[in-house]
Scaffold this motif. Structure first.
Motif, mmCIF file in Angstrom:
data_model
loop_
_atom_site.group_PDB
_atom_site.id
_atom_site.type_symbol
_atom_site.label_atom_id
_atom_site.label_comp_id
_atom_site.label_asym_id
_atom_site.label_seq_id
_atom_site.Cartn_x
_atom_site.Cartn_y
_atom_site.Cartn_z
ATOM 1 N N ILE A 35 7.491 3.435 7.373
ATOM 2 C CA ILE A 35 6.910 4.755 7.113
ATOM 3 C C ILE A 35 6.802 4.950 5.602
ATOM 4 O O ILE A 35 7.798 4.823 4.880
ATOM 5 C CB ILE A 35 7.782 5.893 7.696
ATOM 6 C CG1 ILE A 35 8.132 5.626 9.170
ATOM 7 C CG2 ILE A 35 7.079 7.235 7.523
ATOM 8 C CD1 ILE A 35 6.976 5.671 10.107
ATOM 9 N N ASP A 36 5.609 5.233 5.120
ATOM 10 C CA ASP A 36 5.411 5.532 3.704
ATOM 11 C C ASP A 36 5.956 4.423 2.805
ATOM 12 O O ASP A 36 6.524 4.679 1.744
ATOM 13 C CB ASP A 36 6.070 6.866 3.350
ATOM 14 C CG ASP A 36 5.383 7.571 2.191
ATOM 15 O OD1 ASP A 36 4.244 7.191 1.864
ATOM 16 O OD2 ASP A 36 5.993 8.483 1.601
ATOM 17 N N GLY A 37 5.810 3.188 3.258
ATOM 18 C CA GLY A 37 6.281 2.048 2.492
ATOM 19 C C GLY A 37 7.764 1.803 2.555
ATOM 20 O O GLY A 37 8.284 0.917 1.864
ATOM 21 N N ARG A 103 -1.517 11.537 3.581
ATOM 22 C CA ARG A 103 -1.410 11.601 2.117
ATOM 23 C C ARG A 103 -2.083 10.397 1.453
ATOM 24 O O ARG A 103 -2.613 10.497 0.345
ATOM 25 C CB ARG A 103 0.060 11.658 1.697
ATOM 26 C CG ARG A 103 0.763 12.965 2.003
ATOM 27 C CD ARG A 103 2.103 13.045 1.286
ATOM 28 N NE ARG A 103 3.034 12.001 1.714
ATOM 29 C CZ ARG A 103 3.885 12.110 2.725
ATOM 30 N NH1 ARG A 103 3.927 13.250 3.418
ATOM 31 N NH2 ARG A 103 4.707 11.127 3.043
ATOM 32 N N ALA A 104 -2.063 9.250 2.131
ATOM 33 C CA ALA A 104 -2.560 8.011 1.525
ATOM 34 C C ALA A 104 -4.079 7.901 1.554
ATOM 35 O O ALA A 104 -4.667 7.187 0.733
ATOM 36 C CB ALA A 104 -1.946 6.808 2.238
ATOM 37 N N VAL A 105 -4.728 8.580 2.493
ATOM 38 C CA VAL A 105 -6.144 8.331 2.750
ATOM 39 C C VAL A 105 -7.023 8.572 1.535
ATOM 40 O O VAL A 105 -7.863 7.727 1.177
ATOM 41 C CB VAL A 105 -6.635 9.183 3.946
ATOM 42 C CG1 VAL A 105 -8.137 9.240 3.984
ATOM 43 C CG2 VAL A 105 -6.129 8.598 5.249
ATOM 44 N N ASN A 217 -9.598 3.693 5.821
ATOM 45 C CA ASN A 217 -8.716 4.474 6.678
ATOM 46 C C ASN A 217 -7.257 4.101 6.435
ATOM 47 O O ASN A 217 -6.940 2.995 5.979
ATOM 48 C CB ASN A 217 -9.030 4.197 8.150
ATOM 49 C CG ASN A 217 -10.424 4.605 8.549
ATOM 50 O OD1 ASN A 217 -10.763 5.784 8.554
ATOM 51 N ND2 ASN A 217 -11.256 3.623 8.883
ATOM 52 N N ALA A 218 -6.355 5.005 6.772
ATOM 53 C CA ALA A 218 -4.940 4.687 6.910
ATOM 54 C C ALA A 218 -4.692 4.382 8.383
ATOM 55 O O ALA A 218 -5.325 4.969 9.265
ATOM 56 C CB ALA A 218 -4.070 5.844 6.448
ATOM 57 N N LEU A 219 -3.768 3.454 8.655
ATOM 58 C CA LEU A 219 -3.553 2.966 10.017
ATOM 59 C C LEU A 219 -2.098 3.132 10.428
ATOM 60 O O LEU A 219 -1.184 2.789 9.669
ATOM 61 C CB LEU A 219 -3.946 1.485 10.098
ATOM 62 C CG LEU A 219 -3.703 0.776 11.437
ATOM 63 C CD1 LEU A 219 -4.621 1.341 12.530
ATOM 64 C CD2 LEU A 219 -3.911 -0.731 11.293
ATOM 65 N N ILE A 220 -1.909 3.622 11.656
ATOM 66 C CA ILE A 220 -0.579 3.680 12.277
ATOM 67 C C ILE A 220 -0.631 2.867 13.556
ATOM 68 O O ILE A 220 -1.514 3.077 14.398
ATOM 69 C CB ILE A 220 -0.163 5.132 12.600
ATOM 70 C CG1 ILE A 220 -0.142 5.978 11.323
ATOM 71 C CG2 ILE A 220 1.196 5.158 13.285
ATOM 72 C CD1 ILE A 220 0.011 7.466 11.595
ATOM 73 N N PRO A 250 1.538 3.678 -0.382
ATOM 74 C CA PRO A 250 2.476 3.211 0.634
ATOM 75 C C PRO A 250 2.209 3.697 2.053
ATOM 76 O O PRO A 250 2.528 3.007 3.014
ATOM 77 C CB PRO A 250 3.833 3.707 0.129
ATOM 78 C CG PRO A 250 3.513 4.775 -0.870
ATOM 79 C CD PRO A 250 2.206 4.407 -1.469
ATOM 80 N N GLY A 251 1.619 4.855 2.234
ATOM 81 C CA GLY A 251 1.381 5.366 3.587
ATOM 82 C C GLY A 251 0.158 4.787 4.265
ATOM 83 O O GLY A 251 -0.155 5.167 5.399
ATOM 84 N N THR A 252 -0.529 3.842 3.603
ATOM 85 C CA THR A 252 -1.749 3.273 4.185
ATOM 86 C C THR A 252 -1.479 2.598 5.515
ATOM 87 O O THR A 252 -2.334 2.584 6.401
ATOM 88 C CB THR A 252 -2.381 2.263 3.202
ATOM 89 O OG1 THR A 252 -2.565 2.907 1.941
ATOM 90 C CG2 THR A 252 -3.720 1.770 3.701
ATOM 91 N N LEU A 253 -0.283 2.035 5.686
ATOM 92 C CA LEU A 253 0.102 1.385 6.942
ATOM 93 C C LEU A 253 1.417 1.950 7.431
ATOM 94 O O LEU A 253 2.398 2.015 6.679
ATOM 95 C CB LEU A 253 0.237 -0.125 6.741
ATOM 96 C CG LEU A 253 0.777 -0.916 7.946
ATOM 97 C CD1 LEU A 253 -0.210 -0.864 9.114
ATOM 98 C CD2 LEU A 253 1.075 -2.360 7.561
ATOM 99 N N GLY A 254 1.436 2.376 8.685
ATOM 100 C CA GLY A 254 2.669 2.801 9.339
ATOM 101 C C GLY A 254 2.861 2.015 10.620
ATOM 102 O O GLY A 254 1.889 1.721 11.323
ATOM 103 N N VAL A 255 4.109 1.652 10.927
ATOM 104 C CA VAL A 255 4.401 0.870 12.125
ATOM 105 C C VAL A 255 5.602 1.484 12.823
ATOM 106 O O VAL A 255 6.671 1.648 12.213
ATOM 107 C CB VAL A 255 4.710 -0.610 11.799
ATOM 108 C CG1 VAL A 255 4.706 -1.432 13.075
ATOM 109 C CG2 VAL A 255 3.721 -1.182 10.796
ATOM 110 N N VAL A 256 5.425 1.810 14.092
ATOM 111 C CA VAL A 256 6.491 2.421 14.881
ATOM 112 C C VAL A 256 6.507 1.790 16.266
ATOM 113 O O VAL A 256 5.541 1.171 16.698
ATOM 114 C CB VAL A 256 6.291 3.947 15.012
ATOM 115 C CG1 VAL A 256 6.543 4.648 13.688
ATOM 116 C CG2 VAL A 256 4.892 4.276 15.520
ATOM 117 N N CYS A 257 7.609 1.936 16.949
ATOM 118 C CA CYS A 257 7.734 1.462 18.331
ATOM 119 C C CYS A 257 8.329 2.584 19.163
ATOM 120 O O CYS A 257 9.259 3.262 18.718
ATOM 121 C CB CYS A 257 8.631 0.222 18.388
ATOM 122 S SG CYS A 257 8.908 -0.429 20.064
#
Length: 564
Positions: A35-37, A103-105, A217-220, A250-257
């Motif tokens: 999240i946010d890098g 915020r990153a977009v 785009n920013a991606l999650i 840093p927020g350009t990519l977010g990864v969650v499960c």
């Protein structure tokens, strides 16, 4: 074939700080949310069972996983068979990912196309190639046979290859000079894109979504709970470092499960989310499409396939039969495999014989075996119900039809299914057979034998049959006659991809890896290039001092000046 487990040392996933530092003190590959890098831990984890342990005793392995995830087993004393864990994100973490992406977009969109497309894509492909062996190893541990793990990595390399990057660029901006104006037609990012990949091949789908970032785009990404490790590894260790190297916010990519239902709801509820890429069944996908539209989100759907392959009378039958065995890869649990065959009556006997011969060579077993293409099917009652339906409708069993052990021994308790081929005589009532009407998602391939007719009539019927399929992912043709090929390519409108005399599932530069029409892609379905699907067209004119009153009637004045 022996089903004995291949044992690797506990340090295998520790990496000693070289490939990645994610191994904990027990050698367990561990990934928090990104999240946010930053790495965001959790007090709840999703555990990954080693595929060889699953093969050895599926019930015990899944029971162990459930106990760990429910807190009924102490994670400090992990028994053998657990190779990784991924943080389970709560609602607050999901919200943080959305806010960071939002915020990153603006900053990321302002990056030159040279950086976020050419430089990003080139560096990403290089790093994917460097990490290919490691990625394949993790995918195998997660249950993907070696051949299919290589297939996923191969697709990613094509997706970011120089030919594909060149095509993306050609679609993102076109520039013209018109008298005193600089005119451009360009694509602009939608904003925050959320991706829900499938359980069967999540890595390739997640990397497909990465191309949406090239549009600005920013991606999650939600790593699926059933197979999160490969997704987490590649996004943490390959994609995120490349983004950092080129200076992306840093927020350009977010990864969650986490669980899909609450996460999808959080995405739908958030005013900061613009697009949602959804993989799933057609029934669930169509309902989700309605929810997206109601919430003002762009739905980008990847649903069931039910692809058709036409085999004409002059086809190279050896090659065609080989391509048709792709139907059994992953035990049929891949959306883009051949699902039904339309065969010219003149060649059906030879085709059926070749197909049965080649299907017999498709085996189950340890994922590390070069020749293994079948994956375990832990619940097979739907397979047998579908097969019984076909046989009751008059279909003929060509080969297969049994559950079996890894060594091929028939066993009703076996976790593999034999590659199965049935002949369905006649096109007219073929769709009364469930295996023809819908994607089976099992190693069951119906071959429809067309009624004899003049070739011109028969080809029209084949094309009409393909176009009347309510699904539409990929369709294939095997034929040598150029006129037959031309009529097929010209007139088949269903699907996002057509293949002629080629592997049905193979990846190629320039062409999409996903995307389709109808029940496959929803009402907005088409070939899926995420860099295009998650962006929109914008026209721009920059004038060098044109008087507005002259511009209003520019075309009229030009016509009158030319004497028309």
């Amino acid at each position: 074939m022996s089903s004995a487990r291949t044992t690797l040392p506990a340090s295998h996933f520790e990496d000693a700080g070289t490939d990645n530092p994610r191994g904990d003190s027990a050698g367990l590959l561990t990934y928090p949310s990104l999240i946010d890098g930053k790495s965001v831990p959790s007090d709840q984890w999703v555990y990954v069972v080693d595929s060889d342990a699953l093969l050895e005793d599926a019930f015990a392995s899944l029971t162990l996983k459930r106990k760990l995830e429910s807190g009924r087993l102490d994670p400090e004393n992990l028994p053998p068979g657990i190779v990784g864990r991924v943080a389970r994100a709560d609602r607050e973490t999901v919200t943080q990912a959305i806010e960071a992406a939002s915020r990153a977009v603006a900053e990321w969109t302002a990056f030159p196309l040279d950086v976020r497309l050419d430089q990003f894509g080139t560096l990403l492909r290089r790093r994917l190639a460097e990490k290919a062996d490691r990625t394949i190893e993790i995918l195998m541990r997660e249950g993907h046979p070696l051949a299919l793990a290589r297939w996923q990595v191969s697709g990613a390399l094509e997706c970011f290859g120089p030919e594909s990057l060149g095509f993306y660029r050609s679609q993102m901006v076109q520039e013209f000079r018109h008298r005193e104006r600089r005119i451009s037609v360009r694509r602009r990012p939608d904003g925050v894109v959320c991706l829900n990949p499938p359980q069967n091949a999540p890595l390739s789908s997640a990397l497909l979504g990465v191309t949406s970032m090239m549009a600005g785009n920013a991606l999650i990404v939600r790593a699926p709970r059933s197979a999160p490790l490969g997704v987490m590894y590649v996004l943490h260790e390959v994609v995120a470092p490349v983004l950092e190297e080129i200076g992306a916010p840093p927020g350009t990519l977010g990864v969650v499960c986490g669980d899909p239902a609450p996460m999808l709801t959080a995405w739908l509820d958030s005013p900061l989310v613009d697009d949602i890429m959804y993989f799933g069944s057609s029934e669930a996908g169509m309902r989700f499409q309605e929810r997206c539209v109601a919430a003002g989100k762009k739905p980008i759907l990847e649903l069931a396939g039910n692809d058709a392959v036409v085999v004409w009378k002059d086809a190279n039958l050896d090659f065609a039969a080989e391509a048709l065995t792709e139907s059994f890869y992953g035990s049929g649990q891949l959306c883009m495999i051949p699902n039904q065959v339309l065969a010219h009556p003149d060649i059906i006997d030879e085709l059926a014989s070749l197909l049965a011969e080649k299907a017999a060579a498709v085996r189950g077993g340890s994922v590390r075996d070069e020749d293994v293409l079948l994956t375990p099917v832990l619940r097979n009652e739907k397979f047998f119900a579908c097969l019984d339906d076909a046989l009751a409708a008059g279909a003929e069993l060509v080969c297969g039809g049994h559950a079996m052990q890894a060594d091929g021994t028939w066993d009703t308790a076996g976790i593999f299914l034999e590659p199965t081929v049935v002949l369905v005589r006649g096109m007219e009532r073929a769709r009364e057979v469930q295996a023809v009407r819908h994607e089976t998602f099992f190693p069951l391939l119906p071959v429809i034998v067309a009624e004899p007719a003049p070739d011109g009539v028969l080809l029209d019927r084949f094309i009409d049959f393909v176009n009347s399929n309510p699904y539409g992912l990929r369709n294939s043709l095997w034929a040598r006659d150029p006129e037959v090929v031309d009529r097929f390519v010209t007139r088949v409108t269903k699907g996002g991809l057509l293949k002629v005399n080629d592997s049905h599932i193979g990846f190629l530069p320039y062409l999409p890896t996903h995307g389709g029409t109808g029940l496959t892609g929803g009402v907005f379905g088409e070939a899926n290039y995420p860099i295009l699907r998650t962006s929109h067209i914008q026209g721009v004119s920059v004038s060098d001092g044109v008087r507005p009153s002259e511009a209003v009637f520019g075309a009229w004045n030009a016509m009158r000046g030319a004497g028309h």
